[in-house]
Design an enzyme around this catalytic site. Structure first.
Site, PDB file in Angstrom:
ATOM      1  N   GLU A   1       0.827  -1.355  -0.085  1.00 20.58           N
ATOM      2  CA  GLU A   1      -0.271  -0.014  -0.007  1.00 20.58           C
ATOM      3  C   GLU A   1       0.858   1.290  -0.030  1.00 20.58           C
ATOM      4  OE1 GLU A   1      -2.470   0.690   3.628  1.00 20.58           O
ATOM      5  OE2 GLU A   1      -3.163   2.480   2.749  1.00 20.58           O
TER       6      GLU A   1
ATOM      7  N   ASP B   1      -5.277   9.703   9.504  1.00 19.07           N
ATOM      8  CA  ASP B   1      -3.978   8.872   9.876  1.00 19.07           C
ATOM      9  C   ASP B   1      -3.705   9.484  11.337  1.00 19.07           C
ATOM     10  OD1 ASP B   1      -3.170   7.429   7.806  1.00 19.07           O
ATOM     11  OD2 ASP B   1      -2.916   9.374   6.596  1.00 19.07           O
TER      12      ASP B   1
END
Lengths: 421, 264
Positions: B58, B69
């Site tokens: 990824e 995040d």
């Protein structure tokens, strides 16, 4: 009394999908979808429920002193020699600004949703202060996220929030300002979706926040329209407000949207200049984008990264603007202009001198525009300015600009007294 | 003939050994932010990932304000942005890695505004010519008008990111898009926080299995070998992000990967 030629009001309030033209939407991680759907549902149900609407109005009246008056700034208007300037007095609200309106509304929705915990972001601390106030009043646990930089430079507001029982968490990542506080609040919501309501502080963010905060603010224009008409027997020719995210602007514009004779002007933070990083004028100098859950105009750096902002007033120091304002701008219904830091300070000094009002630096942006505009108009014409907040909160910033030596003397004296104790 | 027989016997033995080895290894999707800590170092790190035997990559395009995040990856994003990593750098990175390991699937990851500013269709065209056909966009609901533009694209597929609070209606809508991969959040955390598998996860995985062959990865907060193993028992692969970023900082990437990959 009012001719209705367009139907923006209905269009906005009935946009249950959250799209205003191509603007708006709910660009959120899937994990937040149930929260936003539930909030949206309870909001549309509540505004159709007379009991809710009445309790909201009652809470605004009892707790925040509504309706706020309009004041004809007669001395100032005569001094300028042009149009009549009226000020809608949102500065007289509980906690000193219009923010309390959507805080009361949202906390009532949170109660209906069975939430027990409120979180909010704050930049300078005004929205956090208003949120902490309603949380204390309505008996909810309150956590406020604030960028570390803002936390340090707005310490007096942190103190008031804590006194009101809120837990203030400084955010230590990113540029440590408002954007990072918004991101931290969304992360908290992702981690605690069941019990938490995120009390977002402007008409920005994913659906339903833009329409929801607009609805809780629209009484500002409903009142002002009647008040001005009662005195002048006509509607104002211009209505103006400062635009950070857009909550006070949508409040003062909303009820005039379908009155074609009334020109609506949003004033952005022109800061120190047009160079990126020196201003916070999204519509004037920004680009279309999708960020923090909505499609609108944003201040952007290279290739879709978000850029830094600057404004003398922390309340306008934000990278995005309400998708509803973006839409109304694209439709040509609302014009945008910018006022610089210097023009703003001058306007703030003038209203203090001629009218005895200490106006917030945010609202002083739109007053600065009104003062310039009034000069070219006749004394038959009316400009209505939204006085969205009071200026005492700006003490340190304003004093630093106007009397740096006195501020330094005061601070040094305070410190030496503290040391002696 | 004899020769061939011999060779095929040898092949068989090697194959058997490899199978045994693979069986003893966990399936991992290893995450990396392109340009962290530098672009040059990123090539090195990702090649180490591949050589260690991870299954899927990824590779995230850095963004100035990564809303979903955690702190660890937010810092890495911002470092990469400060390093001046352009979209062109990212597309080249995909091409290079594809050349290095043509059989290792790459899933791109980007926040929406980077795609939007490039133009959704142009972005998808460029992505697929760089050898990547899957993309995770954490702030893009799979049924929004912008997602439809990706869903319509011939060569690029959106990898939905779902959480244990997904209801049946949303699940069906998601499966109707026939994704090849599905990214599932382990619980209600942002990346890098403590790992805890939500009780609803199994139920949702069962429902997906019943209706598709999509590969399911579970991520958010996985940092230890036993967690990877637990995830491998119920899903197709574990998604590892923050913990690898920390290993990069500590210069322990190889040993960390070995520890996570070893199924024992």
């Amino acid at each position: 009394m009012i001719e209705t030629n367009t139907n923006y009001k209905t269009q906005i309030l009935e946009a249950k999908s959250g799209y205003f033209g191509r603007f708006g939407g709910a660009y959120i991680p899937e994990v937040l979808k149930p929260n936003m759907d539930a909030l949206s549902q309870v909001f549309f149900e509540s505004i159709a429920d007379k009991n809710f609407v009445n309790s909201f109005k009652k809470a605004c009246n009892d707790f925040s002193g509504r309706p706020t008056p309009v004041t004809y700034l007669e001395n100032l208007s005569k001094q300028i020699g042009g149009a009549k300037i009226y000020l809608k007095r949102e500065d007289l609200n509980q906690t000193g600004a219009h923010k309390i309106n959507h805080c009361i509304g949202q906390i009532m929705l949170a109660k209906r949703l069975g939430k027990t915990r409120i979180i909010a972001e704050t930049g300078a601390g005004q929205h956090g202060y208003a949120t902490a106030s309603v949380c204390a009043r309505f008996g909810m646990e309150c956590t406020i996220y604030m960028g570390q930089k803002d936390y340090d430079r707005q310490r007096p507001n942190v103190f008031w929030m804590e006194t009101l029982g809120a837990k203030v968490i400084p955010v230590q990542f990113g540029s440590q300002t408002l954007n990072d506080a918004v991101i931290a609040a969304f992360k908290d919501l992702i981690a605690h979706p069941e019990e938490t309501h995120y009390l977002l502080g402007s008409a920005v963010g994913p659906h339903p926040y833009p329409v929801l905060n607009t609805w809780f603010q629209k009484m500002v224009s409903e009142e002002a329209k009647e008040q001005v008409f009662k005195i002048e027997n006509k509607l104002p020719d211009y209505v103006t407000a400062c635009v950070g995210g857009g909550s006070n602007a949508l409040g003062i514009f909303f009820d005039f949207l379908d009155d074609e004779s009334v020109k609506l002007v949003g004033i952005e933070a022109g800061g120190k200049g047009k160079t990126p990083g020196e201003h916070a004028a999204k519509v004037s100098y920004g680009k279309e984008g999708i960020f923090e859950g909505y499609h609108s105009y944003f201040l952007q750096a290279e290739e879709g990264n978000i850029s830094d902002t600057h404004s003398i007033s922390a309340g306008l120091d934000y990278c995005g603007v309400s998708p509803i304002l973006a839409y109304l701008h694209s439709e040509g219904r609302i014009q945008f202009d910018a006022a610089s830091d210097v023009q703003t300070l001058d306007a703030m000094k003038m209203i203090a001198k001629y009218e005895g009002i200490i106006l917030a630096l945010e609202s002083s942006h739109s007053l600065a525009w009104a003062i310039e505009k009034a000069k070219g108009l006749s004394n038959e014409e009316i400009i209505l300015v939204n006085g969205s907040g009071r200026g005492e909160k700006d003490l340190f910033i304003t004093m630093k600009h106007l009397q740096p030596e006195s501020l330094q003397f005061f601070m040094e004296k305070q410190i030496s007294e503290l040391r002696d104790e | 003939m004899n020769d061939e027989l011999c060779r095929s016997k040898v092949d068989l033995i090697i194959e058997k050994e490899q199978t045994e080895m693979t069986q003893n290894m966990n399936s991992i999707m290893a995450h990396h932010i392109i340009g962290y800590p530098t672009l040059e170092k990123s090539y090195e790190v990702v090649q180490t990932y591949i050589d260690s035997g991870i299954e899927i990559l990824e590779l995230q395009i850095p963004f100035s304000h990564p809303t979903a995040d955690g702190i660890t990856l937010t810092e890495a994003n911002q470092q990469a942005v400060e390093n001046g990593i352009s979209l062109e750098n990212c597309f080249e990175f995909y091409e290079e890695i594809k050349r290095y390991a043509p059989d290792t699937p790459i899933i791109a990851m980007s926040y929406l505004n980077r795609l939007f500013s490039y133009g959704i269709e142009a972005f998808c065209d460029k992505l697929s010519t760089s050898g990547v056909n899957q993309i995770i966009v954490p702030d893009l609901p799979f049924d929004s008008p912008v997602a439809e533009q990706i869903n319509k694209h011939q060569a690029v597929q959106l990898v939905p990111v779902i959480a244990p609070n997904l209801n049946d209606e949303r699940l069906s809508a998601m499966l109707n898009l026939q994704p090849d991969y599905i990214y599932m959040m382990s619980g209600f955390n942002t990346t890098g926080q403590q790992f805890e598998l939500h009780p609803n996860a199994q139920k949702i995985i069962d429902a997906i299995r019943e209706r598709t062959n999509a590969k399911i990865g579970i991520g958010f907060g996985i940092s230890r070998g036993e967690q990877v193993k637990a995830v491998n028992e119920i899903a197709d692969f574990a998604i590892i992000g923050s913990t690898l970023k920390i290993a990069i900082d500590e210069n322990k990437i190889k040993s960390k990967l070995d520890q996570l990959l070893l199924n024992s």
